[in-house]
Design a protein around this motif. Structure first.
Motif, PDB file in Angstrom:
ATOM      1  N   ALA A 179      -2.460   4.881   2.646  1.00 24.72           N
ATOM      2  CA  ALA A 179      -1.664   3.677   2.888  1.00 24.72           C
ATOM      3  C   ALA A 179      -2.484   2.622   3.626  1.00 24.72           C
ATOM      4  O   ALA A 179      -3.178   2.930   4.600  1.00 24.72           O
ATOM      5  N   ALA A 180      -2.397   1.386   3.151  1.00 26.95           N
ATOM      6  CA  ALA A 180      -3.137   0.265   3.754  1.00 26.95           C
ATOM      7  C   ALA A 180      -2.181  -0.883   4.039  1.00 26.95           C
ATOM      8  O   ALA A 180      -2.512  -2.051   3.831  1.00 26.95           O
ATOM      9  N   TYR A 181      -0.989  -0.569   4.550  1.00 27.24           N
ATOM     10  CA  TYR A 181       0.046  -1.588   4.709  1.00 27.24           C
ATOM     11  C   TYR A 181      -0.358  -2.706   5.657  1.00 27.24           C
ATOM     12  O   TYR A 181       0.111  -3.834   5.522  1.00 27.24           O
ATOM     13  N   VAL A 182      -1.213  -2.410   6.630  1.00 29.05           N
ATOM     14  CA  VAL A 182      -1.620  -3.458   7.568  1.00 29.05           C
ATOM     15  C   VAL A 182      -2.651  -4.387   6.938  1.00 29.05           C
ATOM     16  O   VAL A 182      -2.874  -5.498   7.417  1.00 29.05           O
ATOM     17  N   ASN A 183      -3.275  -3.960   5.849  1.00 31.75           N
ATOM     18  CA  ASN A 183      -4.301  -4.754   5.180  1.00 31.75           C
ATOM     19  C   ASN A 183      -3.667  -5.670   4.137  1.00 31.75           C
ATOM     20  O   ASN A 183      -4.075  -5.731   2.982  1.00 31.75           O
ATOM     21  N   CYS A 184      -2.628  -6.368   4.567  1.00 30.99           N
ATOM     22  CA  CYS A 184      -1.912  -7.299   3.699  1.00 30.99           C
ATOM     23  C   CYS A 184      -2.390  -8.723   3.971  1.00 30.99           C
ATOM     24  O   CYS A 184      -3.079  -8.987   4.954  1.00 30.99           O
ATOM     25  N   LEU A 185      -2.003  -9.630   3.100  1.00 30.78           N
ATOM     26  CA  LEU A 185      -2.313 -11.048   3.268  1.00 30.78           C
ATOM     27  C   LEU A 185      -1.037 -11.799   3.611  1.00 30.78           C
ATOM     28  O   LEU A 185      -0.050 -11.732   2.879  1.00 30.78           O
ATOM     29  N   ILE A 186      -1.055 -12.517   4.742  1.00 29.59           N
ATOM     30  CA  ILE A 186       0.040 -13.414   5.115  1.00 29.59           C
ATOM     31  C   ILE A 186      -0.433 -14.831   4.836  1.00 29.59           C
ATOM     32  O   ILE A 186      -1.438 -15.281   5.395  1.00 29.59           O
ATOM     33  N   ILE A 187       0.269 -15.538   3.968  1.00 31.98           N
ATOM     34  CA  ILE A 187      -0.133 -16.909   3.655  1.00 31.98           C
ATOM     35  C   ILE A 187       1.106 -17.719   3.298  1.00 31.98           C
ATOM     36  O   ILE A 187       1.948 -17.273   2.512  1.00 31.98           O
ATOM     37  N   ASN A 188       1.215 -18.887   3.914  1.00 30.79           N
ATOM     38  CA  ASN A 188       2.388 -19.736   3.756  1.00 30.79           C
ATOM     39  C   ASN A 188       3.645 -18.898   3.994  1.00 30.79           C
ATOM     40  O   ASN A 188       3.777 -18.279   5.028  1.00 30.79           O
ATOM     41  N   THR A 237       1.474   2.157  -2.179  1.00 31.68           N
ATOM     42  CA  THR A 237       0.848   3.433  -2.523  1.00 31.68           C
ATOM     43  C   THR A 237       1.496   4.116  -3.720  1.00 31.68           C
ATOM     44  O   THR A 237       0.903   5.001  -4.324  1.00 31.68           O
ATOM     45  N   GLY A 238       2.742   3.751  -4.034  1.00 36.60           N
ATOM     46  CA  GLY A 238       3.481   4.459  -5.068  1.00 36.60           C
ATOM     47  C   GLY A 238       4.421   5.504  -4.503  1.00 36.60           C
ATOM     48  O   GLY A 238       5.231   6.077  -5.246  1.00 36.60           O
ATOM     49  N   TYR A 239       4.342   5.765  -3.205  1.00 40.30           N
ATOM     50  CA  TYR A 239       5.296   6.660  -2.546  1.00 40.30           C
ATOM     51  C   TYR A 239       6.494   5.813  -2.114  1.00 40.30           C
ATOM     52  O   TYR A 239       6.409   5.025  -1.169  1.00 40.30           O
ATOM     53  N   TYR A 240       7.599   5.983  -2.803  1.00 40.68           N
ATOM     54  CA  TYR A 240       8.714   5.042  -2.720  1.00 40.68           C
ATOM     55  C   TYR A 240       9.240   4.866  -1.300  1.00 40.68           C
ATOM     56  O   TYR A 240       9.400   3.733  -0.822  1.00 40.68           O
ATOM     57  N   ASP A 241       9.540   5.957  -0.619  1.00 39.32           N
ATOM     58  CA  ASP A 241      10.153   5.847   0.709  1.00 39.32           C
ATOM     59  C   ASP A 241       9.228   5.124   1.688  1.00 39.32           C
ATOM     60  O   ASP A 241       9.672   4.277   2.473  1.00 39.32           O
ATOM     61  N   GLU A 242       7.947   5.465   1.642  1.00 45.39           N
ATOM     62  CA  GLU A 242       6.996   4.838   2.564  1.00 45.39           C
ATOM     63  C   GLU A 242       6.785   3.365   2.215  1.00 45.39           C
ATOM     64  O   GLU A 242       6.721   2.504   3.101  1.00 45.39           O
ATOM     65  N   ASP A 243       6.673   3.071   0.922  1.00 45.03           N
ATOM     66  CA  ASP A 243       6.509   1.679   0.504  1.00 45.03           C
ATOM     67  C   ASP A 243       7.723   0.844   0.904  1.00 45.03           C
ATOM     68  O   ASP A 243       7.591  -0.284   1.395  1.00 45.03           O
ATOM     69  N   THR A 244       8.913   1.406   0.695  1.00 45.79           N
ATOM     70  CA  THR A 244      10.136   0.682   1.045  1.00 45.79           C
ATOM     71  C   THR A 244      10.208   0.426   2.544  1.00 45.79           C
ATOM     72  O   THR A 244      10.592  -0.665   2.990  1.00 45.79           O
ATOM     73  N   ALA A 245       9.819   1.424   3.334  1.00 49.14           N
ATOM     74  CA  ALA A 245       9.825   1.252   4.791  1.00 49.14           C
ATOM     75  C   ALA A 245       8.850   0.159   5.213  1.00 49.14           C
ATOM     76  O   ALA A 245       9.138  -0.628   6.128  1.00 49.14           O
ATOM     77  N   VAL A 285       3.781  -5.287  20.930  1.00 48.59           N
ATOM     78  CA  VAL A 285       3.102  -4.459  19.940  1.00 48.59           C
ATOM     79  C   VAL A 285       4.155  -3.689  19.149  1.00 48.59           C
ATOM     80  O   VAL A 285       4.998  -2.998  19.723  1.00 48.59           O
ATOM     81  N   VAL A 286       4.130  -3.851  17.841  1.00 51.68           N
ATOM     82  CA  VAL A 286       5.038  -3.122  16.957  1.00 51.68           C
ATOM     83  C   VAL A 286       4.203  -2.160  16.119  1.00 51.68           C
ATOM     84  O   VAL A 286       3.025  -2.412  15.843  1.00 51.68           O
ATOM     85  N   ARG A 287       4.805  -1.057  15.723  1.00 46.49           N
ATOM     86  CA  ARG A 287       4.058   0.001  15.043  1.00 46.49           C
ATOM     87  C   ARG A 287       4.523   0.144  13.596  1.00 46.49           C
ATOM     88  O   ARG A 287       5.716   0.028  13.297  1.00 46.49           O
ATOM     89  N   LEU A 288       3.575   0.412  12.728  1.00 43.64           N
ATOM     90  CA  LEU A 288       3.833   0.574  11.296  1.00 43.64           C
ATOM     91  C   LEU A 288       3.121   1.830  10.831  1.00 43.64           C
ATOM     92  O   LEU A 288       1.907   1.974  11.020  1.00 43.64           O
ATOM     93  N   HIS A 289       3.874   2.745  10.214  1.00 43.78           N
ATOM     94  CA  HIS A 289       3.277   4.010   9.788  1.00 43.78           C
ATOM     95  C   HIS A 289       2.578   3.843   8.447  1.00 43.78           C
ATOM     96  O   HIS A 289       3.179   3.399   7.460  1.00 43.78           O
ATOM     97  N   CYS A 290       1.305   4.197   8.422  1.00 41.69           N
ATOM     98  CA  CYS A 290       0.473   4.131   7.216  1.00 41.69           C
ATOM     99  C   CYS A 290      -0.110   5.521   6.986  1.00 41.69           C
ATOM    100  O   CYS A 290      -1.220   5.818   7.462  1.00 41.69           O
ATOM    101  N   PRO A 291       0.604   6.402   6.297  1.00 49.97           N
ATOM    102  CA  PRO A 291       0.162   7.799   6.182  1.00 49.97           C
ATOM    103  C   PRO A 291      -1.249   7.925   5.626  1.00 49.97           C
ATOM    104  O   PRO A 291      -1.549   7.442   4.531  1.00 49.97           O
ATOM    105  N   ASP A 292      -2.103   8.572   6.382  1.00 55.01           N
ATOM    106  CA  ASP A 292      -3.493   8.725   5.967  1.00 55.01           C
ATOM    107  C   ASP A 292      -3.602   9.535   4.683  1.00 55.01           C
ATOM    108  O   ASP A 292      -4.443   9.240   3.827  1.00 55.01           O
ATOM    109  N   ASN A 293      -2.742  10.539   4.525  1.00 49.45           N
ATOM    110  CA  ASN A 293      -2.851  11.405   3.349  1.00 49.45           C
ATOM    111  C   ASN A 293      -2.378  10.730   2.072  1.00 49.45           C
ATOM    112  O   ASN A 293      -2.542  11.268   0.981  1.00 49.45           O
ATOM    113  N   HIS A 294      -1.800   9.536   2.191  1.00 51.96           N
ATOM    114  CA  HIS A 294      -1.379   8.781   1.013  1.00 51.96           C
ATOM    115  C   HIS A 294      -2.173   7.483   0.852  1.00 51.96           C
ATOM    116  O   HIS A 294      -1.786   6.607   0.080  1.00 51.96           O
TER     117      HIS A 294
END
Length: 577
Positions: A308-317, A325-333, A297-306
């Motif tokens: 963030a829906a990083y886990v709601n991504c699409l993996i395909i091919n 979200t537009g918050y640079y540091d969090e998006d980059t991470a 299990v690996v963890r990914l921070h998705c700040p509620d106050n911003h």
């Protein structure tokens, strides 16, 4: 903004509901996008919605697919992405999906002309999109869209659930229009479900939030009966359900967790629900994966106050389409997280005003898988007893696996290129099963090996496991396994390991190389490139090392035969210079 918003309120069953007068699609849609998108869930008590929605006449349940049934995992080879028009996605994402994969778009007959015009105006050619004419209620194709399975005859089809939002009649019926357009069969179960609250590993293991047992119809039968129907229609033999850690209105697992591969699952943190999220993460890490080990299990921070829906991504091919979200540091991470955890994948990020922590790219897309895929499946747990790698290679197109084109490809960790191609042997009595051996360490620098499996079939397809190889690969650390330099007993005595190490060609055998008479090296045209007779070989130990420069071998695939006074051993190797 809606033009005809009526301010008056009506009291209905003790609940205040705003009334909105009839509004035409042209007022809600600008350039193919909803300007005021609906919430993923109406936020209205379901009993009120049910009272005011028309009765639903569902198609009767069909017999289940012929067993054994296998449901596709998200990362398996896909030929298209299912979306709906009017869109719930930004156009730059749709343009990339059309370019990188292909798009299949559900659209009503009344919106068809507009859809064609909008797709063309955004540079998407007719060859990059297929339109399926059907009415829909919403753009959440993940929830009501097709669940693809292969039946016992290798036929891919849609094994369809009844959408648990029973008032969205057109959404629920859309798969009956999609299936004939794709040329596949549709099987229908009485189970109520929703795609956002389900994920699977392609090996019969599924996971959801436990609200699945409360859906209408499901709640009228036992949990075992629900699980049995999942097994019959979807091939899910192990089903894990967790209390929703977010306490949200939607109870969908794709809001907080995601399979990254058969053994790795990401669970988010958000700074608000971390206690509950940690409980779920701990529960998952104690479960057994399809390969017999515990889940990582690996963890990914998705700040509620911003939002963030990083886990709601699409993996395909070979792509990860990531909501930002537009918050640079969090998006980059978040981008770096997926690049690290899914090596070889190309991660692309997108912002949109409508994305929420509970509703983003994954909710609004659905993969359509390749019905003739070449399926390559490797158990990455290598046995210390023999360092044997086993792979299942299955051609769903029925044209046959090229048995001379199934390779274990490896390198010693630290080498820049994969230079060793070990032809895998077909296991007698199991035509889809292949095996080969990893090399023993020959020095302190060779105590770790990276590898993947490559295969090709007669349809022209080729595939690897991991899917993104050579960017993605498996690793064996011999020190962790307790194997040291000079270990001999674990390699079958009849086997000679042949591999390239920098500018050397290395031969190694646990039985010793005392009786070698000749080594012949032939290129793929059948021409003998080099023959080394016994008197030129430094035999007598377990290793022979030849200089590639003196052999005058260029890059390419060679057939190498080692002749002894007892038998011959032949193997293929790919030389990279």
């Amino acid at each position: 903004m809606l033009k005809f918003l009526i301010i008056s309120l009506v009291i209905l069953s003790g609940v205040f509901l705003p009334l909105i007068a009839q509004t035409t699609p042209s007022e809600l849609i600008v350039e193919g996008r909803w300007v005021n998108p609906p919430s993923h869930d109406p936020g209205i008590p379901s009993e009120i919605y049910h009272k005011n929605m028309p009765a639903v006449e569902y198609q009767d349940a069909t017999v289940p697919p012929q067993p054994p049934v296998r449901m596709c995992a998200e990362w398996e080879p896909a030929v298209s992405v299912l979306i709906r028009y009017p869109l719930g996605l930004p156009w730059d994402l749709v343009e990339d999906l059309a370019q990188d994969v292909h798009v299949t778009c559900l659209v009503s007959s009344s919106n068809y002309s507009s859809a064609q015009s909008q797709f063309t105006s955004h540079g998407i050619s007719p060859s990059q999109v297929d339109f399926v004419i059907t009415n829909t209620d919403t753009y959440w194709t993940r929830d009501y869209g097709p669940w693809f399975v292969f039946d016992g005859q290798d036929a891919m089809g849609i094994s369809d659930h009844v959408y648990n939002r029973t008032y969205r009649v057109d959404d629920d019926q859309s798969n009956w229009y999609l299936a004939p357009d794709l040329g596949v069969e549709l099987w229908k179960t009485d189970l109520r479900h929703t795609g956002g609250n389900f994920m699977c590993d392609g090996h019969g293991v599924g996971m959801s939030s436990d609200d699945v047992y409360n859906y209408s119809f499901n709640s009228t039968i036992t949990q075992d009966s629900v699980n049995n129907l999942m097994n019959a229609y979807w091939g899910i033999y192990t089903y894990h359900a967790f209390p929703d850690p977010l306490g949200s209105y939607i109870d969908h697992i794709d809001c907080y967790a995601k399979f990254l591969n058969e053994e790795k699952i990401v669970v988010i943190t958000n700074g608000v629900d971390d206690y509950n999220l940690n409980q779920v993460a701990n529960q998952i890490s104690g479960l057994t994966s399809c390969f017999g080990g515990n889940y990582q299990v690996v963890r990914l921070h998705c700040p509620d106050n911003h939002d963030a829906a990083y886990v709601n991504c699409l993996i395909i091919n070979s792509f990860v389409y990531l909501p930002l979200t537009g918050y640079y540091d969090e998006d980059t991470a978040a981008i770096h997280f997926y690049e690290r955890e899914l090596p070889g994948y190309i991660v692309k990020g997108y912002q949109d005003y409508s994305f929420e922590p509970t509703d983003a790219i994954h909710c609004r897309t659905k993969a359509i898988y390749d019905p003739g895929m070449l399926y390559v499946d490797v158990n990455p747990h290598v046995d210390t007893a023999d360092l044997k790698v086993k792979a299942l290679v299955h051609d769903y197109n029925g044209m046959g696996v090229k048995t001379d084109s199934v390779f274990l490809v490896w390198r010693f960790s630290g080498d820049s290129l994969f230079t060793n191609y070990e032809l895998m042997d077909q296991i007698s009595g199991f035509p889809d099963s292949f095996q080969a051996y990893l090399p023993l360490p020959v020095s302190e620098e060779t105590l770790s090996v990276d590898y993947y499996v490559f295969a090709a079939d007669n349809s022209g397809r080729h595939s690897t496991d991991p899917y993104t190889a050579p960017g993605g690969y498996y690793n064996v650390d011999y020190e962790v396994m307790g194997i040291e330099e000079g270990t001999e007993h674990i390699v079958p005595p009849e086997r000679i390991a042949i591999f390239q190490q920098n500018d050397k060609l290395v031969f190694r055998s646990s039985a010793g190389l005392h009786n070698i008479e000749k080594i012949s090296i032939m290129d793929i045209t059948g021409r003998i490139r080099s023959e080394i007779n016994r008197h030129l070989l430094a035999t007598g130990g377990n290793i022979i090392v030849l200089d590639l420069d003196r052999l005058d071998l260029t890059s390419g695939i060679y057939l190498i035969t080692v002749r002894s006074d007892q038998n011959n051993y032949t193997d293929k190797i790919n030389i990279i210079r």
